[in-house]
Design a protein around this motif. Structure first.
Motif, PDB file in Angstrom:
ATOM      1  N   GLU B  10      -6.391  23.749  50.212  1.00 30.50           N
ATOM      2  CA  GLU B  10      -7.275  24.625  49.468  1.00 30.50           C
ATOM      3  C   GLU B  10      -7.553  26.008  50.738  1.00 30.50           C
ATOM      4  O   GLU B  10      -7.611  26.892  50.098  1.00 30.50           O
ATOM      5  CB  GLU B  10      -8.628  23.800  49.380  1.00 30.50           C
ATOM      6  N   GLN B  11      -7.618  25.463  51.958  1.00 32.03           N
ATOM      7  CA  GLN B  11      -7.647  26.578  53.110  1.00 32.03           C
ATOM      8  C   GLN B  11      -6.543  27.440  52.885  1.00 32.03           C
ATOM      9  O   GLN B  11      -6.488  28.551  52.934  1.00 32.03           O
ATOM     10  CB  GLN B  11      -7.807  25.827  54.255  1.00 32.03           C
ATOM     11  N   PHE B  15      -5.903  32.021  51.999  1.00 33.62           N
ATOM     12  CA  PHE B  15      -5.077  32.765  52.641  1.00 33.62           C
ATOM     13  C   PHE B  15      -3.723  33.395  52.074  1.00 33.62           C
ATOM     14  O   PHE B  15      -3.058  34.030  52.456  1.00 33.62           O
ATOM     15  CB  PHE B  15      -4.699  32.232  54.223  1.00 33.62           C
ATOM     16  N   GLY B  16      -3.714  32.929  50.772  1.00 36.03           N
ATOM     17  CA  GLY B  16      -2.462  33.681  49.910  1.00 36.03           C
ATOM     18  C   GLY B  16      -1.191  32.715  49.747  1.00 36.03           C
ATOM     19  O   GLY B  16      -0.301  33.360  49.449  1.00 36.03           O
ATOM     20  N   PRO B 179       5.578  36.865  54.113  1.00 35.76           N
ATOM     21  CA  PRO B 179       4.189  36.657  53.675  1.00 35.76           C
ATOM     22  C   PRO B 179       3.529  35.370  54.180  1.00 35.76           C
ATOM     23  O   PRO B 179       2.434  35.323  54.438  1.00 35.76           O
ATOM     24  CB  PRO B 179       4.154  36.959  52.077  1.00 35.76           C
ATOM     25  N   THR B 180       4.143  34.375  53.771  1.00 33.90           N
ATOM     26  CA  THR B 180       3.813  33.111  54.089  1.00 33.90           C
ATOM     27  C   THR B 180       3.793  32.870  55.724  1.00 33.90           C
ATOM     28  O   THR B 180       2.643  32.254  55.946  1.00 33.90           O
ATOM     29  CB  THR B 180       4.697  32.177  53.690  1.00 33.90           C
ATOM     30  N   TYR B 185      -0.408  32.186  60.084  1.00 26.98           N
ATOM     31  CA  TYR B 185      -0.659  32.703  61.355  1.00 26.98           C
ATOM     32  C   TYR B 185      -2.110  33.025  61.378  1.00 26.98           C
ATOM     33  O   TYR B 185      -3.235  32.585  61.996  1.00 26.98           O
ATOM     34  CB  TYR B 185      -0.011  33.841  61.980  1.00 26.98           C
ATOM     35  N   ALA B 186      -2.547  33.849  60.081  1.00 25.26           N
ATOM     36  CA  ALA B 186      -3.998  34.315  60.072  1.00 25.26           C
ATOM     37  C   ALA B 186      -4.936  33.099  59.747  1.00 25.26           C
ATOM     38  O   ALA B 186      -5.732  33.145  60.246  1.00 25.26           O
ATOM     39  CB  ALA B 186      -4.070  35.211  58.817  1.00 25.26           C
ATOM     40  N   ALA B 187      -4.282  31.893  58.829  1.00 27.27           N
ATOM     41  CA  ALA B 187      -5.006  31.020  58.769  1.00 27.27           C
ATOM     42  C   ALA B 187      -5.593  30.090  60.045  1.00 27.27           C
ATOM     43  O   ALA B 187      -6.677  29.789  60.334  1.00 27.27           O
ATOM     44  CB  ALA B 187      -4.660  29.955  57.832  1.00 27.27           C
TER      45      ALA B 187
END
Lengths: 296, 392
Positions: B10-11, B15-16, B179-180, B185-187
């Protein structure tokens, strides 16, 4: 001489008006530490027991020419305090705070490196040069001036070793607590490099624990180029893998951070690895003479 | 704090990152209903630990009846100390390449590290042992983070030791994976994750990238920044998210730093290093420690009482070793806590107290007056508690 701090240090305390900050500032002053100022945003212009307070580290440094800072700021704000001090360029930053988010520390440590300043800690007891200067929370009365250097991850075991050595008649040059967090400043190796060139240090006690690879790196450095006797002790030898033993960094992950690997690496480097604190003292006695009683 | 697979997914979705369609089931009937509505599925035990496939915690089912039967079976499992109470029913991902993508804390380099490998699906530690060249790594700058060209560089590094056929497809793979990689990393950064891992990361023939499994561990020290998430997850998992051990769960409620072990000597001290050393001493003298409990610096008498109560909940405990080196902690304060606890909890099991440092004289005096003999040497105290408990 001694390493990192001595009687000519000029120390400020960030978070001096908090409960811990205030108590330990008094203790440090009683020890003889030259405390020249405190930083608490919003309290600039005030004084505590004659010590001037400043709103920012920059103002404190301008007014006092401080070259050491001790940080007692709560965890959510502590990395910011480190970065503020690093940006101003204070050459030695000592952070006592435990529980700073690890990714905050990644950023703070990177900034310290970029600014070329030294960071000690966080989650550490600080540093003590008996008879001269103490920054942090090591109990005042246990130290004794002498020629044994101490570098340790755990605070309480630092106290144990200082007390054990003092009671047996062996004084210390400087005791340095590097802290129990996974991301921290000075490593064992960094501190050993300082002891290597310190004329007052004749032997070194290294107190490690499970987790990470700091001890293994120190062993490699000792084997390569450290020529003074080293006695080591590793705690957590009976800790189960995968469990965090109190310190955020004290965890065996897979084969990483196991006590066997640390003990073997140190022994391979010619270091005496003691099984108990008492044995640490005995092993030190094999290398250096007790400090004469007239030295305080 | 470790998240369960479905919570981690879910998290990641936020973040896409694409994840398979799925739903939570807490009963066999809910699992059957999900399969009736959505078709064939994988039914997966939700436990915060690896190796659940081998433990029988995953089943692939085609019909609602099969789903009900398998769900019933999995819900009775206990996987490495974690009883299964939640299932995740998920649509199967069509045949695809299995990759590995993760970000974790690299202590030695004082940085996060991104890792990518085309040898996904198996344990990444195994790949690291047998074919380390198959794992590409990138250490993001602490402040700059990860840019698209860093991500493309990581993909190229992962392909250098792979098949010529895959190298030929590098253009497509770079576009598909970038993109993944950026999202993962952003997550990690935004969630304060010390581990964020997708294994396997599926790459389908049409170039879709899907997270078939997910692991996230959030830094305990940063939980104050994620309070609502923490509350939400703890409510769903009934507090069982982090600690499989009931004693450790209880200790968390009591705000105590406690690790449960198998022995019979209860151990309490102030400071992590000191307590680790206390356990080591007990073992060196032939005893078996029952726990690690650090009351920390400046402990009050209430905290000491709380600690004693906690240690005694474990009925295997035959006696307790309290090891105090007073720095910030005051020995008289600790002594009051010990005496109060002994009297109020009616402790009859042997207590051995080693006490030194700040206010030690006062502390020892209080103990002696209360009939507890204090020691000054940790080694002697360890010997005493072991001889009192070994054959008890």
């Amino acid at each position: 001489m001694s390493v990192l701090v001595d009687r000519s240090s000029r120390v400020i305390i960030q978070g001096m008006t908090g409960r811990e900050g205030r108590f330990h500032t008094e203790q440090m002053r009683a020890f003889g530490t030259p405390i020249v100022g405190g930083v608490t945003p919003g309290k600039g212009g005030q004084e505590i027991d004659g010590i001037p307070l400043f709103d920012t580290v920059e103002e404190a440094v301008k007014a006092t020419n401080a070259n050491v800072t001790g940080i007692f700021v709560p965890p959510p704000f502590a990395a910011d305090a480190i970065m503020e001090a690093a940006t101003v360029g204070i050459p030695l930053i000592i952070c006592i705070t435990e529980g700073i988010p690890v990714l905050d520390m990644v950023r703070a440590r990177a900034l310290c490196d970029e600014m070329g300043v030294r960071l000690l800690g966080p989650n550490c007891p600080g540093i003590m040069t008996p008879g001269e200067c103490k920054v942090g929370i090591i109990p005042n009365h246990i130290g004794k001036k002498g020629n044994v250097g101490i570098v340790a991850r755990s605070g309480t075991l630092t106290y144990e070793v200082i007390q054990g050595l003092s009671q047996a008649g062996f004084g210390q040059s400087t005791a340095v607590g590097i802290g129990g967090d996974p991301i921290h400043g000075l490593s064992f190796t960094d501190v050993l490099e300082l002891f290597a060139t310190d004329e007052e240090t004749a032997a070194v006690v290294l107190i490690g624990e499970i987790g990470g690879s700091d001890e293994e790196e120190a062993a490699a450095y000792i084997e390569r180029s450290f020529h003074k006797p080293v006695v080591a002790f590793i705690s957590g030898r009976t800790a189960p893998p995968g469990k965090r033993m109190g310190h955020a960094g004290a965890i065996i992950s897979g084969t990483m951070g196991s006590p066997q690997s640390k003990v073997e690496a140190l022994q391979h480097a010619g270091v005496t690895v003691a099984d108990t604190i008492e044995e640490v003292v005995t092993a030190v006695a094999a290398h250096v003479a007790p400090t004469p009683a007239h030295i305080h | 704090m470790k998240l369960l697979e479905y919570q981690a997914k879910e998290q990641l979705k936020r973040f896409g990152i694409t994840t398979p369609m799925g739903g939570v089931a807490r009963t066999p009937k809910e699992a059957a209903d999900w399969v009736r509505a959505h078709g064939p599925a994988a039914i997966k035990a939700q436990v915060p630990i690896g190796g659940r496939g081998k433990a029988g915690g995953i089943a692939v089912v085609k019909t609602p009846e099969e789903a009900e039967r398998e769900a019933e079976r999995i819900l009775t499992l206990d996987i490495k100390g974690y009883p299964v109470s939640v299932l995740w029913c998920e649509q199967a991902v069509p045949d695809a390449e299995e990759w590995y993508l993760g970000v974790t804390l690299d202590r030695a380099n004082r940085s996060l590290v991104l890792m990518l490998s085309a040898a996904g699906g198996m344990e990444i530690e195994e790949v690291a042992d047998t074919a380390p060249e198959k794992i590409a790594k990138f250490w993001p700058h602490a402040w700059r983070g990860v840019a698209s060209y860093d991500a493309r560089g990581l993909v190229l590094d992962a392909l250098r030791h792979d098949t010529p056929e895959r190298w030929e497809r590098r253009g497509k793979l770079m576009s598909a994976l970038t993109p993944t990689i950026l999202a993962l990393y952003a997550a990690a950064r935004d969630l304060d994750a010390v581990t964020c891992e997708i294994n396997p990361l599926m790459i389908t023939a049409d170039g879709s990238v899907i997270a078939a499994d997910a692991k996230i561990e959030i830094d305990e020290s940063a939980l104050y920044r994620h309070e609502s998430l923490h509350r939400e997850l703890a409510a769903e998992g009934g507090g069982s998210l982090v600690d499989s051990d009931p004693f450790e769960r209880e200790a968390r409620k009591r705000n105590l730093t406690y690790v449960h072990l198998d022995g019979y000597v209860g151990c309490i001290g102030n400071g992590a290093g000191l307590v680790m050393n206390t356990l080591d001493l007990v073992k060196q003298h032939g005893g078996e420690p029952a726990n690690f409990l650090d009351v920390g610096g400046g402990a009050s008498s209430d905290k000491v009482k709380n600690a004693l109560e906690m240690v005694l909940m474990d009925e295997k405990v035959r006696g307790i070793f309290i090891n105090i080196f007073g720095g910030i902690t005051r020995c008289d304060e600790v002594a009051r806590g010990i005496i109060q606890a002994r009297d109020e909890l009616h402790i009859t099991k042997p207590l051995v107290v080693r006490m030194t440092g700040t206010q030690e004289e006062e502390g020892r005096k209080l103990l002696r007056e209360a009939g507890i003999v204090p020691g000054t040497s940790a080694a002697e105290a360890a010997e005493a508690i072991v001889s009192l408990t070994r054959n008890a």
